[in-house]
Design a protein around this motif. Structure first.
Motif, short mmCIF file in Angstrom:
data_model
loop_
_atom_site.label_atom_id
_atom_site.label_comp_id
_atom_site.label_asym_id
_atom_site.label_seq_id
_atom_site.Cartn_x
_atom_site.Cartn_y
_atom_site.Cartn_z
N ASP A 10 -1.05 18.10 -82.20
CA ASP A 10 -1.16 18.17 -80.74
C ASP A 10 -2.18 19.21 -80.31
O ASP A 10 -2.95 19.00 -79.37
CB ASP A 10 0.20 18.47 -80.11
CG ASP A 10 1.17 17.30 -80.19
OD1 ASP A 10 0.71 16.16 -80.43
OD2 ASP A 10 2.38 17.54 -80.03
N MET A 11 -2.21 20.35 -81.02
CA MET A 11 -3.17 21.40 -80.71
C MET A 11 -4.60 20.91 -80.98
O MET A 11 -5.50 21.15 -80.18
CB MET A 11 -2.87 22.65 -81.54
CG MET A 11 -3.72 23.83 -81.18
SD MET A 11 -3.23 25.43 -81.89
CE MET A 11 -2.70 25.01 -83.53
N MET A 12 -4.80 20.19 -82.09
CA MET A 12 -6.13 19.65 -82.40
C MET A 12 -6.57 18.66 -81.33
O MET A 12 -7.72 18.65 -80.91
CB MET A 12 -6.13 18.97 -83.77
CG MET A 12 -6.06 19.96 -84.92
SD MET A 12 -6.02 19.13 -86.53
CE MET A 12 -7.67 18.51 -86.64
N LYS A 13 -5.65 17.80 -80.89
CA LYS A 13 -5.97 16.83 -79.83
C LYS A 13 -6.36 17.55 -78.54
O LYS A 13 -7.33 17.19 -77.88
CB LYS A 13 -4.79 15.90 -79.57
CG LYS A 13 -4.51 14.94 -80.69
CD LYS A 13 -3.24 14.15 -80.42
CE LYS A 13 -2.81 13.35 -81.62
NZ LYS A 13 -1.52 12.68 -81.41
N PHE A 14 -5.58 18.58 -78.18
CA PHE A 14 -5.86 19.34 -76.97
C PHE A 14 -7.24 19.98 -77.04
O PHE A 14 -8.04 19.89 -76.10
CB PHE A 14 -4.78 20.41 -76.76
CG PHE A 14 -5.11 21.36 -75.65
CD1 PHE A 14 -4.91 20.99 -74.32
CD2 PHE A 14 -5.62 22.63 -75.92
CE1 PHE A 14 -5.23 21.87 -73.30
CE2 PHE A 14 -5.93 23.50 -74.90
CZ PHE A 14 -5.74 23.13 -73.58
N LEU A 15 -7.54 20.64 -78.16
CA LEU A 15 -8.84 21.29 -78.31
C LEU A 15 -9.99 20.29 -78.28
O LEU A 15 -11.04 20.55 -77.69
CB LEU A 15 -8.87 22.10 -79.61
CG LEU A 15 -7.96 23.33 -79.64
CD1 LEU A 15 -7.93 23.94 -81.03
CD2 LEU A 15 -8.39 24.34 -78.61
#
Length: 63
Positions: A10-15
């Motif tokens: 989820d963090m990778m998608k957000f970034l």
């Protein structure tokens, strides 16, 4: 561990979305891929954040 893996994804998608907002849509096909412990589904809260951006092959124009 599955919850941590999903949080990292989820963090990778957000970034990725935030970068796209700043730089605009890519001119070629691209993908962000988790490597190391994330790629092996062995990530922990103390793992580093290894990833790579893959871009579709683009040939340079001559002059």
């Amino acid at each position: 561990m599955e919850k941590i893996i999903e949080q990292y994804k989820d963090m990778m998608k957000f970034l990725s979305r935030e970068c796209e907002k700043i730089m605009g849509h890519s001119l070629c096909k691209c993908s962000i891929v988790g490597m190391g412990s994330l790629g092996r589904s062995e990530i922990t809260p103390y793992s580093d954040f290894e990833h790579i951006a893959l871009l579709e092959g683009v040939q340079e124009k001559e002059n």
